[in-house]
Design an enzyme around this catalytic site. Structure first.
Site, PDB file in Angstrom:
ATOM      1  N   HIS A 135       0.853  -1.188   0.000  1.00 45.24           N
ATOM      2  CA  HIS A 135       0.000   0.000   0.000  1.00 45.24           C
ATOM      3  C   HIS A 135       0.887   1.236   0.000  1.00 45.24           C
ATOM      4  CE1 HIS A 135      -3.981  -1.930   0.965  1.00 45.24           C
ATOM      5  NE2 HIS A 135      -3.149  -2.914   1.279  1.00 45.24           N
ATOM      6  N   HIS A 210      -6.076 -11.603   6.227  1.00 49.55           N
ATOM      7  CA  HIS A 210      -4.928 -12.495   5.960  1.00 49.55           C
ATOM      8  C   HIS A 210      -4.037 -12.664   7.193  1.00 49.55           C
ATOM      9  CE1 HIS A 210      -3.009  -8.648   5.030  1.00 49.55           C
ATOM     10  NE2 HIS A 210      -3.485  -8.606   3.800  1.00 49.55           N
ATOM     11  N   ASN A 213      -0.049 -12.351   7.990  1.00 48.12           N
ATOM     12  CA  ASN A 213       0.568 -11.418   7.055  1.00 48.12           C
ATOM     13  C   ASN A 213       0.222  -9.982   7.429  1.00 48.12           C
ATOM     14  OD1 ASN A 213      -0.331 -13.938   4.898  1.00 48.12           O
ATOM     15  ND2 ASN A 213       1.809 -13.359   5.094  1.00 48.12           N
ATOM     16  N   ARG A 221       6.413 -13.431  24.724  1.00 45.91           N
ATOM     17  CA  ARG A 221       6.174 -12.408  25.745  1.00 45.91           C
ATOM     18  C   ARG A 221       5.206 -11.329  25.244  1.00 45.91           C
ATOM     19  NH1 ARG A 221      11.880 -13.030  26.561  1.00 45.91           N
ATOM     20  NH2 ARG A 221      12.281 -14.172  28.505  1.00 45.91           N
ATOM     21  N   ASP A 268      -6.727 -13.001  -1.998  1.00 49.81           N
ATOM     22  CA  ASP A 268      -6.004 -11.715  -2.040  1.00 49.81           C
ATOM     23  C   ASP A 268      -5.384 -11.543  -3.427  1.00 49.81           C
ATOM     24  OD1 ASP A 268      -5.014  -9.270  -1.191  1.00 49.81           O
ATOM     25  OD2 ASP A 268      -3.326 -10.099  -0.090  1.00 49.81           O
TER      26      ASP A 268
END
Length: 381
Positions: A135, A210, A213, A221, A268
């Site tokens: 993006h 997704h 990803n 932790r 996707d």
């Protein structure tokens, strides 16, 4: 009226399980409980019949873009994925100028009104620059409920899902707004902590975009969003099963913790799906597809996929070793339920749309029917 069809002799996957030597009766556009006396019998012995695939997250295919293309481009992409078994597809946008996204949503809404697509998914611009993936960072923005509402309104009732980094300012209020308007709020492209993700779920988020990803990895932790999304029964997790986005062990982890009822296979996909290697645009960004893997020309981030759902299905059974019934849930029933369309699609039951896929014994696609018409005729090879 054309005579009804009886698809006979196949292993048919029903909501109650798999029926050997089963049959599916098609009358017009719907699945029927009884056949007419002059019904055409189609012998599918040695094959599987499963519900048509439902893709919640798809940016294009066949060389055409859902994210920035014309109506003709969108229809070309839809036809490409239909030939690969996806009988219902949601068109996904990518990050762009807000006014452009609103205009483009108006065009997609017309296609949704006609029944060509099932609705619109906005992936961006309200996502984290830390986890932006493919993006354009210059176009990212914090979630502003007023701007979220602008996109919802532009979709004229056909906005189905929006992916948000819910930890950003305005994120939780935007999740609440989406939930109030019946739009799926999806946690994704996020740098949220475990605790921040729980707040998003409590605010109304119901999908993980997704999973694994574009989010922090699972830590012992700092478990991050992955643990929160896997453990909460209110969340359905998207998985891209192309062998590139996920290691098989990650997919098994998701199925083990979420269970088959909370997994949705998505592609996707971008323009190159079902088309081939080369240079493409994903929104304003240039993508190089080589050996079927899409990456940004600048930076090398994975840029969507070239996956089609028939490949995801076959891989899930033959590589991942998942039961066929679990794969059908993930690729058909669960996404249909999320879309609020499970009264019409997602399973092979009388009264529902005659959307189905025929697979051979090796789980290769040989037939696709949508609303009673063959898009790929198994009798023609």
């Amino acid at each position: 009226m054309a005579p009804s069809k009886v698809l006979a002799g196949a292993r048919v996957v029903l909501p109650t399980g798999t029926v050997d030597d089963g049959r599916v009766i098609v009358d017009g556009t719907r699945i029927a409980s009884a056949a007419s006396p002059d019904a055409e019998v189609v012998d599918l012995s040695g094959h599987w019949v499963v519900p048509g695939f439902v893709d919640l997250h798809n940016h294009g295919g066949g060389g055409a873009s859902f994210a920035g293309g014309t109506a003709e481009d969108v229809l070309k992409g839809v036809a490409t994925h239909r030939r690969h078994g996806t009988t219902t597809v949601v068109a996904s946008a990518v990050t762009g100028d807000l006014d452009f996204l609103a205009r483009h949503a108006g065009m997609l809404a017309e296609l949704a009104q006609q029944g060509d697509i099932a609705g619109i998914h906005f992936e961006g611009p309200f996502i984290s620059p830390c986890r932006k993936g493919a993006h354009d960072e210059q176009l990212l923005r914090d979630p502003d409920p007023a701007e979220v509402r602008k996109l919802i309104d532009a979709a004229h009732g056909h906005a189905k899902m929006m992916t948000l980094a819910t930890e950003l300012p305005g994120g939780l209020d935007s999740v609440r707004l989406l939930a109030e308007h019946g739009v799926i709020a999806a946690v994704g492209h996020t740098d949220a902590t475990y605790e921040q993700t729980l707040l998003a779920i409590d605010a109304g988020a119901t999908v993980a975009t997704h999973l694994f990803n574009a989010m922090p990895p699972l830590g012992h932790r700092a478990p991050g969003p992955i643990a929160a999304l896997l453990e909460d029964e209110r969340i359905t997790v998207e998985l891209i099963n192309d062998g590139t986005h996920l290691h098989p062990a990650a997919l098994q982890l998701a199925f083990h913790h979420a269970g088959a009822a909370r997994v949705a296979f998505v592609t996707d996909a971008m323009d190159a799906a079902g088309f081939g290697d080369g240079r493409y645009l994903l929104g304003p960004l240039e993508v190089e597809v080589a050996d079927g893997v899409a990456r940004l020309v600048e930076g090398g981030s994975i840029a969507g996929s070239t996956l089609t759902q028939d490949r995801a299905f076959k891989r899930a059974v033959t590589v991942d070793g998942l039961p066929v019934e679990d794969v059908v849930a993930a690729i058909s029933a669960n996404p249909a339920r999320l879309l609020g369309m499970d009264d019409r699609i997602g399973s092979l039951e009388p009264g529902k749309d005659a959307d189905l896929v025929v697979l051979d014994a090796a789980f290769d696609l040989v037939g696709v029917m949508r609303r009673g018409e063959w898009a790929v005729d198994p009798q023609l090879g």
